[in-house]
Design an enzyme around this catalytic site. Structure first.
Site, short mmCIF file in Angstrom:
data_model
loop_
_atom_site.label_atom_id
_atom_site.label_comp_id
_atom_site.label_asym_id
_atom_site.label_seq_id
_atom_site.Cartn_x
_atom_site.Cartn_y
_atom_site.Cartn_z
N CYS A 1 0.82 -1.22 0.00
CA CYS A 1 0.00 0.00 0.00
C CYS A 1 0.85 1.26 0.00
O CYS A 1 0.31 2.37 -0.16
CB CYS A 1 -0.90 0.04 1.23
SG CYS A 1 -1.95 -1.39 1.49
N HIS B 1 -6.11 1.59 5.25
CA HIS B 1 -6.65 0.75 4.18
C HIS B 1 -7.23 -0.50 4.80
O HIS B 1 -6.53 -1.25 5.49
CB HIS B 1 -5.55 0.37 3.19
CG HIS B 1 -5.98 -0.65 2.18
ND1 HIS B 1 -7.16 -0.56 1.46
CD2 HIS B 1 -5.38 -1.81 1.76
CE1 HIS B 1 -7.28 -1.60 0.66
NE2 HIS B 1 -6.22 -2.37 0.82
N HIS C 1 -10.04 -4.01 4.32
CA HIS C 1 -10.77 -4.91 3.44
C HIS C 1 -12.18 -5.11 3.97
O HIS C 1 -12.72 -6.21 3.93
CB HIS C 1 -10.04 -6.24 3.31
CG HIS C 1 -8.77 -6.17 2.53
ND1 HIS C 1 -7.98 -7.27 2.28
CD2 HIS C 1 -8.14 -5.13 1.93
CE1 HIS C 1 -6.92 -6.91 1.57
NE2 HIS C 1 -7.00 -5.62 1.34
N GLU D 1 -27.77 10.79 9.71
CA GLU D 1 -27.14 11.57 10.77
C GLU D 1 -25.63 11.36 10.86
O GLU D 1 -24.87 12.30 11.12
CB GLU D 1 -27.79 11.22 12.12
CG GLU D 1 -27.29 12.02 13.30
CD GLU D 1 -27.75 13.47 13.31
OE1 GLU D 1 -27.24 14.23 14.14
OE2 GLU D 1 -28.62 13.83 12.48
N HIS E 1 -12.48 -5.02 -3.38
CA HIS E 1 -11.21 -4.99 -2.64
C HIS E 1 -11.36 -4.37 -1.26
O HIS E 1 -11.10 -5.02 -0.25
CB HIS E 1 -10.19 -4.21 -3.49
CG HIS E 1 -8.82 -4.17 -2.92
ND1 HIS E 1 -7.68 -4.10 -3.71
CD2 HIS E 1 -8.37 -4.13 -1.65
CE1 HIS E 1 -6.61 -4.05 -2.94
NE2 HIS E 1 -7.00 -4.07 -1.68
#
Length: 265
Positions: free
Chosen positions: A116, A134, A136, A159, A224
């Site tokens: 990443c 990040h 999943h 809200e 992903h």
């Protein structure tokens, strides 16, 4: 930052690691926070099976250009502070790798930087982020599938949207800045990009989405997961939690035939 004592994954307190980029005595140090948050995210089923990742820029430290990144292929719930990679912006110079630790810590595994990393760096350089997450998340994946013919996810009149930042481009600087918080009547729009076989190949698409959607603080990756960033780690955490709530709700609304936006949007 002081030299610190860290735990081996197998045997607690077996080694003292003299490392100026780590500090076991500061619970808010980026390396320690990454481990704490990864355990929390694991419990939420966001980073299971070694998936996902997190990085934190040391915005409150002596050098705010230092970025701490969790390694690739590691069970996130077992992550230890000494396993962090550290790079320095803007040149992305590698300052620290866990592979330089004593052999007793690294003999059974060759650490690799998170796949990443180039996507995290995009968030730091393009949005001056303080942290990037990040996951999943199944909610993110399901939304990307239910909106399979769309390049945007939209939801309004909920809200929880108030937990997210209202962003705008500063005409003088050209930078995206927080100008307040989103409100109940605002419509949240998240770009959806297509997945690729290799994580780093998402970089161009992510950068394009960040550029084209100045009002977003997250990007969905179809089939992903999601990338979320914020001005510091706690804001990024709040945004990630709020978005996951909204994505889960949107899945249930879609399955129940309830529109996620209104005709007045």
């Amino acid at each position: 930052m002081s030299a610190s004592c860290f735990c081996n994954k197998k045997n607690d307190q077996i080694s003292k690691l003299d490392d100026s980029l780590l500090d076991a005595n500061d619970p808010n140090h980026p390396a320690n926070l990454i481990c704490e948050l990864c355990r929390l995210f694991y419990d939420n089923n966001w980073v299971t099976g070694t998936g996902g990742g997190i990085s934190i820029r040391d915005v409150k430290g002596e050098n705010p250009n230092l970025v701490y990144i969790a390694p690739s292929g590691i069970q996130k719930e077992k992550l230890q502070p000494w396993e962090m990679f550290v790079v320095e912006l803007p040149d992305e110079k590698l300052l620290r790798t866990p592979n330089d630790c004593p052999a007793e810590l690294t003999k059974s595994y060759k650490y690799k930087p998170s796949a990443c990393t180039p996507l995290f760096m995009s968030c730091y350089t393009m949005r001056d982020a303080g942290a990037c997450i990040h996951t999943h998340s199944q909610n993110a994946v399901m939304c990307s599938l239910l909106w399979g013919d769309k390049v945007e996810f939209e939801i309004s009149h909920i809200e929880q949207i108030k937990a997210l930042p209202k962003l705008a481009v500063n005409e003088k600087t050209g930078k995206v800045e927080k100008v307040g918080s989103m409100q109940y009547f605002d419509k949240l729009v998240l770009p959806i990009i297509e997945n690729t076989p290799h994580e780093e190949d998402l970089t161009d698409s992510l950068q394009e989405a960040i550029k084209n959607y100045p009002g977003t603080t997250a990007v969905l990756v179809r089939r992903h997961g999601i990338y979320v960033w914020g001005e510091d780690v706690w804001k990024a955490k709040v945004y990630n939690e709020a978005l996951d709530y909204l994505l889960e709700l949107a899945v249930k609304m879609k399955q129940s035939g309830i529109p996620t936006t209104t005709q007045t949007d």
